[in-house]
Design a protein around this motif. Structure first.
Motif, mmCIF file in Angstrom:
data_model
loop_
_atom_site.group_PDB
_atom_site.id
_atom_site.type_symbol
_atom_site.label_atom_id
_atom_site.label_comp_id
_atom_site.label_asym_id
_atom_site.label_seq_id
_atom_site.Cartn_x
_atom_site.Cartn_y
_atom_site.Cartn_z
ATOM 1 N N VAL A 59 0.842 -1.200 0.000
ATOM 2 C CA VAL A 59 0.000 0.000 0.000
ATOM 3 C C VAL A 59 0.878 1.252 0.000
ATOM 4 N N SER A 60 1.973 1.235 0.728
ATOM 5 C CA SER A 60 2.891 2.384 0.723
ATOM 6 C C SER A 60 3.480 2.607 -0.663
ATOM 7 N N LEU A 61 3.842 1.523 -1.341
ATOM 8 C CA LEU A 61 4.357 1.655 -2.702
ATOM 9 C C LEU A 61 3.326 2.270 -3.638
ATOM 10 N N VAL A 62 2.090 1.816 -3.521
ATOM 11 C CA VAL A 62 1.023 2.373 -4.360
ATOM 12 C C VAL A 62 0.809 3.846 -4.041
ATOM 13 N N ALA A 63 0.782 4.199 -2.760
ATOM 14 C CA ALA A 63 0.578 5.600 -2.370
ATOM 15 C C ALA A 63 1.701 6.483 -2.905
ATOM 16 N N TYR A 64 2.945 6.027 -2.778
ATOM 17 C CA TYR A 64 4.058 6.822 -3.302
ATOM 18 C C TYR A 64 4.035 6.884 -4.820
ATOM 19 N N GLY A 65 3.606 5.811 -5.462
ATOM 20 C CA GLY A 65 3.531 5.803 -6.921
ATOM 21 C C GLY A 65 2.468 6.744 -7.453
ATOM 22 N N LEU A 66 1.338 6.818 -6.744
ATOM 23 C CA LEU A 66 0.240 7.671 -7.197
ATOM 24 C C LEU A 66 0.385 9.112 -6.755
ATOM 25 N N LEU A 67 0.878 9.327 -5.530
ATOM 26 C CA LEU A 67 0.844 10.666 -4.958
ATOM 27 C C LEU A 67 2.207 11.235 -4.588
ATOM 28 N N GLY A 68 3.249 10.431 -4.624
ATOM 29 C CA GLY A 68 4.533 10.863 -4.094
ATOM 30 C C GLY A 68 5.440 11.572 -5.063
ATOM 31 N N LYS A 69 4.948 11.982 -6.210
ATOM 32 C CA LYS A 69 5.812 12.622 -7.199
ATOM 33 C C LYS A 69 6.343 13.971 -6.709
ATOM 34 N N GLY A 70 5.490 14.761 -6.047
ATOM 35 C CA GLY A 70 5.909 16.073 -5.566
ATOM 36 C C GLY A 70 6.506 16.006 -4.177
ATOM 37 N N THR A 71 5.711 15.550 -3.221
ATOM 38 C CA THR A 71 6.193 15.464 -1.845
ATOM 39 C C THR A 71 5.809 14.121 -1.258
ATOM 40 N N ALA A 72 6.670 13.626 -0.417
ATOM 41 C CA ALA A 72 6.400 12.345 0.239
ATOM 42 C C ALA A 72 5.321 12.492 1.307
ATOM 43 N N SER A 73 5.145 13.704 1.846
ATOM 44 C CA SER A 73 4.169 13.884 2.918
ATOM 45 C C SER A 73 2.734 13.665 2.433
ATOM 46 N N SER A 74 2.424 14.019 1.197
ATOM 47 C CA SER A 74 1.067 13.783 0.699
ATOM 48 C C SER A 74 0.801 12.292 0.548
ATOM 49 N N ALA A 75 1.822 11.522 0.172
ATOM 50 C CA ALA A 75 1.664 10.071 0.078
ATOM 51 C C ALA A 75 1.494 9.467 1.464
ATOM 52 N N ASN A 76 2.227 9.987 2.450
ATOM 53 C CA ASN A 76 2.086 9.492 3.819
ATOM 54 C C ASN A 76 0.684 9.719 4.364
ATOM 55 N N LEU A 77 0.094 10.847 4.018
ATOM 56 C CA LEU A 77 -1.268 11.141 4.482
ATOM 57 C C LEU A 77 -2.286 10.141 3.948
ATOM 58 N N TRP A 78 -2.042 9.639 2.759
ATOM 59 C CA TRP A 78 -3.001 8.743 2.116
ATOM 60 C C TRP A 78 -2.729 7.262 2.355
ATOM 61 N N THR A 79 -1.622 6.924 2.988
ATOM 62 C CA THR A 79 -1.279 5.518 3.167
ATOM 63 C C THR A 79 -2.295 4.782 4.037
ATOM 64 N N THR A 80 -2.664 5.339 5.186
ATOM 65 C CA THR A 80 -3.615 4.655 6.073
ATOM 66 C C THR A 80 -5.013 4.564 5.460
ATOM 67 N N PRO A 81 -5.567 5.643 4.897
ATOM 68 C CA PRO A 81 -6.877 5.474 4.250
ATOM 69 C C PRO A 81 -6.841 4.488 3.082
ATOM 70 N N LEU A 82 -5.747 4.486 2.331
ATOM 71 C CA LEU A 82 -5.610 3.535 1.229
ATOM 72 C C LEU A 82 -5.506 2.104 1.765
ATOM 73 N N PHE A 83 -4.774 1.928 2.855
ATOM 74 C CA PHE A 83 -4.679 0.616 3.494
ATOM 75 C C PHE A 83 -6.061 0.146 3.937
ATOM 76 N N PHE A 84 -6.821 1.040 4.564
ATOM 77 C CA PHE A 84 -8.177 0.690 5.002
ATOM 78 C C PHE A 84 -9.031 0.249 3.817
ATOM 79 N N GLY A 85 -9.033 1.040 2.749
ATOM 80 C CA GLY A 85 -9.867 0.735 1.592
ATOM 81 C C GLY A 85 -9.494 -0.562 0.904
#
Length: 155
Positions: A59-85
């Motif tokens: 899930v972390s890899l997917v979050a960084y792949g989708l959202l981590g292009k600019g900043t890693a912090s935006s991917a970190n914010l979405w990791t837990t909700p993405l994990f839940f989903g």
């Protein structure tokens, strides 16, 4: 008998102390009517933790792949909700996640049938809170599973 001897050492743990006094805990999952070994037997903590790490890593890899292009912090914010989903969706449809499948595990109700959608949603929410999975009973079953009446078994 010395009180210290009756209680056992803190290193031995309560199971060892109870065994010294003649108590028999049985095998993991016996109280739930699960077999001792093989398919349908209760999964050990090592497999469950390994599967959780694999799922979290994917899930972390997917979050960084989708959202981590600019900043890693935006991917970190979405990791837990993405994990839940992802976890809730996979458990509701197949009873297993990618990590659980790699480790040969499945989440089922105590009676062996597929977990319901409300059970899966609440279990996954409690899993994301991190405290319930860290508190186990003598069968090494986490509070998140006890709360919704599920158990993680071997496939």
């Amino acid at each position: 008998m010395d009180t210290r001897e009756a209680l056992g050492s803190w290193i031995d743990g309560p199971k060892a102390a109870a065994e010294k006094m003649g108590a028999d805990f049985g095998y993991r999952g016996e109280r739930l009517g699960l077999p001792k070994e093989g398919p349908g037997s209760m999964a050990g903590p090592g497999r469950r933790i390994g599967a959780l790490f694999v799922d979290g890593w994917l899930v972390s890899l997917v979050a960084y792949g989708l959202l981590g292009k600019g900043t890693a912090s935006s991917a970190n914010l979405w990791t837990t909700p993405l994990f839940f989903g992802v976890t809730a969706l996979l458990l509701a449809t197949s009873g297993t996640t990618v990590g659980k499948r790699l480790f040969g595990l499945r989440v089922v109700r105590q009676d062996g049938r597929r977990a319901t959608i409300p059970q899966v949603l609440l279990r996954t929410l409690l899993l994301c809170l991190l405290v319930p999975p860290l508190v186990w009973d003598r069968d090494t079953r986490g509070l998140h599973d006890k709360a919704v009446g599920t158990v993680e078994v071997r496939i």
